[in-house]
Design an enzyme around this catalytic site. Structure first.
Site, PDB file in Angstrom:
ATOM      1  N   ASN A  88     -57.042  -6.050  54.424  1.00 29.25           N
ATOM      2  CA  ASN A  88     -56.277  -7.412  54.743  1.00 29.25           C
ATOM      3  C   ASN A  88     -56.204  -8.377  53.447  1.00 29.25           C
ATOM      4  OD1 ASN A  88     -54.571  -9.434  55.913  1.00 29.25           O
ATOM      5  ND2 ASN A  88     -56.595 -10.542  55.721  1.00 29.25           N
ATOM      6  N   SER A 139     -46.697  -5.318  52.721  1.00 28.69           N
ATOM      7  CA  SER A 139     -45.542  -6.448  52.929  1.00 28.69           C
ATOM      8  C   SER A 139     -44.368  -5.720  52.852  1.00 28.69           C
ATOM      9  CB  SER A 139     -45.756  -7.070  51.662  1.00 28.69           C
ATOM     10  OG  SER A 139     -44.670  -8.213  51.409  1.00 28.69           O
ATOM     11  N   TYR A 152     -46.790  -8.198  42.303  1.00 32.57           N
ATOM     12  CA  TYR A 152     -47.083  -8.543  43.672  1.00 32.57           C
ATOM     13  C   TYR A 152     -46.087  -7.347  44.374  1.00 32.57           C
ATOM     14  CZ  TYR A 152     -47.711  -9.872  48.690  1.00 32.57           C
ATOM     15  OH  TYR A 152     -47.809 -10.154  49.997  1.00 32.57           O
ATOM     16  N   LYS A 156     -47.885  -3.987  46.249  1.00 25.57           N
ATOM     17  CA  LYS A 156     -47.763  -3.630  47.642  1.00 25.57           C
ATOM     18  C   LYS A 156     -47.086  -2.271  47.934  1.00 25.57           C
ATOM     19  CE  LYS A 156     -49.686  -7.183  49.608  1.00 25.57           C
ATOM     20  NZ  LYS A 156     -51.113  -7.212  50.482  1.00 25.57           N
ATOM     21  N   THR A 187     -49.050 -18.611  56.699  1.00 27.94           N
ATOM     22  CA  THR A 187     -50.440 -18.786  56.528  1.00 27.94           C
ATOM     23  C   THR A 187     -50.546 -19.425  55.074  1.00 27.94           C
ATOM     24  OG1 THR A 187     -50.280 -16.904  54.831  1.00 27.94           O
ATOM     25  CG2 THR A 187     -50.652 -16.372  57.024  1.00 27.94           C
TER      26      THR A 187
HETATM   27  P1  NDP Z   1     -54.168 -16.162  52.955  1.00 31.98           P
HETATM   28  O1  NDP Z   1     -54.241 -16.810  51.787  1.00 31.98           O
HETATM   29  O2  NDP Z   1     -54.251 -16.930  54.177  1.00 31.98           O
HETATM   30  O3  NDP Z   1     -55.583 -15.387  53.351  1.00 31.98           O
HETATM   31  C1  NDP Z   1     -55.915 -14.442  52.293  1.00 31.98           C
HETATM   32  C2  NDP Z   1     -57.413 -13.725  52.596  1.00 31.98           C
HETATM   33  O4  NDP Z   1     -57.604 -12.967  51.497  1.00 31.98           O
HETATM   34  C3  NDP Z   1     -58.218 -15.019  52.526  1.00 31.98           C
HETATM   35  O5  NDP Z   1     -59.394 -14.461  53.495  1.00 31.98           O
HETATM   36  C4  NDP Z   1     -59.051 -14.802  51.243  1.00 31.98           C
HETATM   37  O6  NDP Z   1     -60.582 -15.133  51.040  1.00 31.98           O
HETATM   38  C5  NDP Z   1     -59.055 -13.229  51.038  1.00 31.98           C
HETATM   39  N1  NDP Z   1     -59.051 -12.796  49.677  1.00 31.98           N
HETATM   40  C6  NDP Z   1     -57.962 -13.328  48.775  1.00 31.98           C
HETATM   41  N2  NDP Z   1     -58.354 -12.777  47.562  1.00 31.98           N
HETATM   42  C7  NDP Z   1     -60.023 -12.333  47.609  1.00 31.98           C
HETATM   43  C8  NDP Z   1     -60.750 -11.643  46.891  1.00 31.98           C
HETATM   44  N3  NDP Z   1     -60.621 -11.658  45.542  1.00 31.98           N
HETATM   45  N4  NDP Z   1     -62.014 -11.258  47.380  1.00 31.98           N
HETATM   46  C9  NDP Z   1     -62.236 -11.466  48.661  1.00 31.98           C
HETATM   47  N5  NDP Z   1     -61.153 -11.989  49.384  1.00 31.98           N
HETATM   48  C10 NDP Z   1     -60.009 -12.347  49.104  1.00 31.98           C
HETATM   49  O7  NDP Z   1     -53.217 -15.120  53.129  1.00 31.98           O
HETATM   50  P2  NDP Z   1     -52.470 -14.051  54.243  1.00 31.98           P
HETATM   51  O8  NDP Z   1     -53.263 -14.210  55.398  1.00 31.98           O
HETATM   52  O9  NDP Z   1     -51.053 -14.293  54.446  1.00 31.98           O
HETATM   53  O10 NDP Z   1     -52.555 -12.852  53.519  1.00 31.98           O
HETATM   54  C11 NDP Z   1     -53.228 -11.645  54.225  1.00 31.98           C
HETATM   55  C12 NDP Z   1     -52.478 -10.495  53.517  1.00 31.98           C
HETATM   56  O11 NDP Z   1     -51.185 -10.417  54.047  1.00 31.98           O
HETATM   57  C13 NDP Z   1     -52.512 -10.307  52.103  1.00 31.98           C
HETATM   58  O12 NDP Z   1     -52.606  -8.979  51.819  1.00 31.98           O
HETATM   59  C14 NDP Z   1     -50.835 -10.757  51.724  1.00 31.98           C
HETATM   60  O13 NDP Z   1     -50.341 -10.102  50.702  1.00 31.98           O
HETATM   61  C15 NDP Z   1     -50.294 -10.021  53.185  1.00 31.98           C
HETATM   62  N6  NDP Z   1     -48.969 -10.610  53.580  1.00 31.98           N
HETATM   63  C16 NDP Z   1     -48.799 -11.728  53.863  1.00 31.98           C
HETATM   64  C17 NDP Z   1     -47.611 -12.320  54.060  1.00 31.98           C
HETATM   65  C18 NDP Z   1     -47.363 -13.868  54.317  1.00 31.98           C
HETATM   66  O14 NDP Z   1     -45.986 -14.288  54.039  1.00 31.98           O
HETATM   67  N7  NDP Z   1     -48.460 -14.749  54.725  1.00 31.98           N
HETATM   68  C19 NDP Z   1     -46.362 -11.479  53.860  1.00 31.98           C
HETATM   69  C20 NDP Z   1     -46.694 -10.347  53.672  1.00 31.98           C
HETATM   70  C21 NDP Z   1     -47.797  -9.741  53.498  1.00 31.98           C
HETATM   71  P3  NDP Z   1     -60.826 -16.760  51.018  1.00 31.98           P
HETATM   72  O15 NDP Z   1     -59.973 -17.755  51.878  1.00 31.98           O
HETATM   73  O16 NDP Z   1     -62.232 -16.646  51.761  1.00 31.98           O
HETATM   74  O17 NDP Z   1     -61.200 -17.030  49.582  1.00 31.98           O
END
Ligand code: NDP
Length: 254
Positions: A88, A139, A152, A156, A187
């Site tokens: 994720n 996504s 991005y 995806k 988020t």
């Molecule tokens: P958030 O920013 O809320 O969460 C992202 C998560 O990914 C966090 O837990 C973060 O860890 C972790 N993360 C990011 N980069 C790294 C890294 N290099 N190493 C380890 N952990 C990492 O975003 P979302 O919950 O929205 O995103 C989750 C997924 O959903 C993503 O893949 C995103 O592309 C996808 N998505 C989201 C959408 C949206 O509108 N929100 C739409 C479509 C897809 P930490 O916080 O601990 O740094």
């Protein structure tokens, strides 16, 4: 959907969709390994998880190969097996062809694709043993083109095709691979990707028009679809890219 006795590793479990997925799986009785970078946030998520077994918290930077390997190794050491991997974790940055850079491409591909590729290939031998499955978080940007988010979108689309190819590779071993394709979901993603509060508010308001159902999604709605795909209820689904986007993927401007 019963996950009692199932070990589920979720990356990006410290925030947004990953955190909601952890809590949802906990409610379905799963045993959880939760990976993220921010330990405080991981602890908060774990304290909201109503599981019998205490979630294993794993901090690490997924673009670092050693950290990624340690996340998988510690999960297996601790629980002895893996049933489901939820890839994720991800990031977004804005930039179109005229204002992107190679550095942006590398950041996006390393985080959203390379680390997922790496963790998956480490997890597969364990998933083969359990006849488990993988759910990737892609996504709507993987399925459809949008201006101003070139790297991005490409990352995806790579996740979508990874899902299909790996599904075919692993089908003879009864390991399923699927992904969810969320639309805009509330988020921290976009603000971390550079939007300020005001821009984010406008972006969310625009979802009335950009999503057929007239609103952005909630992380819990994505979490429920992830759990469905990971469950035996989806036993004949593999290689699927499942929109969770209020109909956005089906829309065409007119
Ligand atoms: P958030 O920013 O809320 O969460 C992202 C998560 O990914 C966090 O837990 C973060 O860890 C972790 N993360 C990011 N980069 C790294 C890294 N290099 N190493 C380890 N952990 C990492 O975003 P979302 O919950 O929205 O995103 C989750 C997924 O959903 C993503 O893949 C995103 O592309 C996808 N998505 C989201 C959408 C949206 O509108 N929100 C739409 C479509 C897809 P930490 O916080 O601990 O740094």
């Amino acid at each position: 959907m019963a996950f009692a006795g199932k070990v589920i590793l979720i990356t990006g479990a410290s925030s947004g969709i990953g955190a909601a997925t952890a809590k949802h799986f906990a409610g379905l009785g799963a045993t959880l390994a939760l990976a993220g970078r921010n330990l405080e946030n991981l602890k908060k998520v774990a304290s909201d998880c109503s599981t019998k077994s205490i979630p294993l918290l794993l901090t690490g930077e997924l673009t670092n190969e050693k950290d990624t390997k340690a996340i998988l190794d510690k999960t297996i050491e601790h629980f002895g097996k893996l049933d489901v991997l939820v890839n994720n974790a991800g990031i977004i940055e804005t930039g179109g062809i005229e204002n992107t850079s190679l550095e942006q491409f590398d950041r996006m591909m390393n985080t959203n694709v390379r680390s997922l590729y790496h963790l998956s290939l480490l997890a597969v031998p364990h998933l083969v043993k359990t006849k488990g499955n993988i759910v990737n978080v892609s996504s709507v940007n993987g399925m459809r083109a949008f201006p101003g988010v070139l790297a991005y979108c490409m990352s995806k689309t790579a996740v979508d095709h990874f899902t299909r190819c790996a599904a075919l590779d692993l089908a003879p071993k009864q390991v399923r691979v699927n992904c969810v394709n969320p639309g805009v979901t509330v988020t921290n993603l976009h603000k971390r990707g550079g939007m300020n509060e005001e821009q984010y508010e406008v972006f969310l308001k625009k979802c009335k028009d950009t999503h057929a159902l007239g609103r952005p999604g909630k992380p819990e709605e994505v979490a429920k679809t992830i759990a469905f795909l990971a469950s035996d209820d989806a036993s004949f689904i593999t290689g699927a890219t499942m929109p969770v986007d209020g109909g956005r993927h089906a829309m065409c401007p007119r």
